[in-house]
Design a protein around this motif. Structure first.
Motif, PDB file in Angstrom:
ATOM      1  N   ASP A  78       0.861  -1.186   0.000  1.00 24.62           N
ATOM      2  CA  ASP A  78       0.000   0.000   0.000  1.00 24.62           C
ATOM      3  C   ASP A  78       0.896   1.234   0.000  1.00 24.62           C
ATOM      4  O   ASP A  78       1.618   1.488   0.964  1.00 24.62           O
ATOM      5  N   PHE A  79       0.845   1.979  -1.106  1.00 27.77           N
ATOM      6  CA  PHE A  79       1.641   3.185  -1.189  1.00 27.77           C
ATOM      7  C   PHE A  79       0.802   4.352  -0.674  1.00 27.77           C
ATOM      8  O   PHE A  79      -0.387   4.473  -0.958  1.00 27.77           O
ATOM      9  N   ARG A  80       1.435   5.216   0.086  1.00 29.43           N
ATOM     10  CA  ARG A  80       0.760   6.412   0.590  1.00 29.43           C
ATOM     11  C   ARG A  80       1.583   7.626   0.210  1.00 29.43           C
ATOM     12  O   ARG A  80       2.799   7.652   0.404  1.00 29.43           O
ATOM     13  N   LEU A  81       0.926   8.566  -0.330  1.00 32.34           N
ATOM     14  CA  LEU A  81       1.595   9.799  -0.685  1.00 32.34           C
ATOM     15  C   LEU A  81       1.453  10.778   0.477  1.00 32.34           C
ATOM     16  O   LEU A  81       0.361  11.032   0.959  1.00 32.34           O
ATOM     17  N   LEU A  82       2.555  11.230   0.927  1.00 27.04           N
ATOM     18  CA  LEU A  82       2.531  12.190   2.023  1.00 27.04           C
ATOM     19  C   LEU A  82       2.721  13.586   1.451  1.00 27.04           C
ATOM     20  O   LEU A  82       3.683  13.858   0.721  1.00 27.04           O
ATOM     21  N   ALA A  83       1.824  14.428   1.779  1.00 28.10           N
ATOM     22  CA  ALA A  83       1.914  15.808   1.306  1.00 28.10           C
ATOM     23  C   ALA A  83       2.846  16.586   2.212  1.00 28.10           C
ATOM     24  O   ALA A  83       2.748  16.518   3.434  1.00 28.10           O
TER      25      ALA A  83
END
Length: 85
Positions: A78-83
């Protein structure tokens, strides 16, 4: 019957023979000669039992282990993009 099953049945038969012999030895009605014969029977079966147990131990020790199913390891991430702030 397969070979491991033969080995297991031989081991169980020898264990049962020894167990029965030890039970017989507990009988107070046995003569000295009978006791000597029973102990001799146990002594004669011991080397064979040890050999079979060693064979079983070696088989279990060097038994090939089942191959694990790995699958597609990247598909489960599960990839999560962190802003950034």
């Amino acid at each position: 019957m397969t070979e491991p099953d033969d080995l297991t049945s031989e081991i169980n038969a020898l264990k049962a023979l020894q167990r029965d012999a030890w039970r017989e030895l507990a009988s107070p009605s046995l003569t000295i000669f009978d006791r000597r014969e029973i102990r001799s029977r146990v002594r004669q079966s011991e080397p064979e039992l040890r050999t079979y147990l060693k064979m079983m131990s070696e088989r279990l020790r060097f038994r090939p282990r089942p191959v694990e199913a790995v699958g597609d390891s990247l598909a489960n991430i599960d990839f999560r993009l962190l802003a950034g702030s």
